[in-house]
Design a protein around this motif. Sequence first.
Motif, mmCIF file in Angstrom:
data_model
loop_
_atom_site.group_PDB
_atom_site.id
_atom_site.type_symbol
_atom_site.label_atom_id
_atom_site.label_comp_id
_atom_site.label_asym_id
_atom_site.label_seq_id
_atom_site.Cartn_x
_atom_site.Cartn_y
_atom_site.Cartn_z
ATOM 1 N N ASP A 244 0.807 -1.220 0.000
ATOM 2 C CA ASP A 244 0.000 0.000 0.000
ATOM 3 C C ASP A 244 0.836 1.264 0.000
ATOM 4 O O ASP A 244 0.295 2.362 -0.110
ATOM 5 N N VAL B 267 5.703 -0.518 -3.311
ATOM 6 C CA VAL B 267 5.526 -0.894 -4.710
ATOM 7 C C VAL B 267 6.813 -0.680 -5.488
ATOM 8 O O VAL B 267 7.118 -1.419 -6.432
ATOM 9 N N GLY C 85 -0.887 -2.828 -6.017
ATOM 10 C CA GLY C 85 -0.980 -1.698 -5.104
ATOM 11 C C GLY C 85 -2.339 -1.693 -4.432
ATOM 12 O O GLY C 85 -3.366 -1.785 -5.103
ATOM 13 N N LEU D 7 0.273 4.887 -6.864
ATOM 14 C CA LEU D 7 0.876 3.560 -6.733
ATOM 15 C C LEU D 7 1.262 2.993 -8.097
ATOM 16 O O LEU D 7 2.327 2.389 -8.250
ATOM 17 N N ALA E 297 3.341 -0.204 -9.301
ATOM 18 C CA ALA E 297 2.289 -1.218 -9.198
ATOM 19 C C ALA E 297 1.758 -1.575 -10.587
ATOM 20 O O ALA E 297 1.497 -0.687 -11.400
ATOM 21 N N ALA F 180 -3.756 -1.479 -9.312
ATOM 22 C CA ALA F 180 -4.097 -0.797 -8.064
ATOM 23 C C ALA F 180 -5.571 -1.040 -7.764
ATOM 24 O O ALA F 180 -6.426 -0.824 -8.623
#
Length: 250
Positions: A206, A211, A224, A234, A239, A242
């Motif tokens: 998170d 990430v 993410g 993110l 990521a 997400a």
Amino acid sequence: MKLMDPSAVQVADYRAAIFDMDGVVTRTATVHARAWKEMFDTFLQEHAARTGTPYRPFDAETEYWEHVDGLPRQEGVRRFLAARGIELPEGEDGDPPERDTIHGLGQRKDQLIQTVIERDGVEVFPDWLERVQQWRAAGVKTAIVSSSRNCRTMIRAAGIEALFDARVDGETARELGLRGKPDADIFLVAAERLGVAPEQSVIFEDAISGVQAGAAGPFALVVGVARHDNHDVLREHGADIAVTALTELS
């Protein structure tokens, strides 16, 4: 970066799922923030009295996220004090909590987190609990990672320790000399302890640094977990996907 559609992702197709603790598995950021605030407010009051400077309490809504979230204790102390322009000696790992050093303040926070856990408990995100039980039933191995030395205390208090096949936390990092996020060390060790190649593992994070760490390793997928509606941030930092909740994944 793959930028896949969450609804098309079958986590059960992978061999391992590696979860960051705070913000993904447990709502422990609020627990940590309370402990940091209690520790820093006491120190800041004492510092103001000694130096004749105005007392300004620790802001758990902004300063926690900016300076200490997700970091090892001592690094969180260093960054917050630097932001406030306060200098303290580094001290040593064995410094007692009453000593005004970087390590001493870290020990104070460690004592307080135990008190806060006992007093307030630890909340588990229901979407994570639902999905992890399904994925484990499908044969996916699971690990939890955290920069916190209190990771085991947290998951025991939450009653979820049995849902992990491996744990890599702040104690592990200290013992093995692992680099912190955004380096991928903690995730690579988790995959190794699961006996699964990183290329067959999914990372759930998170935090931006998390990430970034996932993207730095050869992992199959970096998810993410945008519980603060920070999906774009993110994705921008590494990521592949997400989601607001893990139940968005197939």
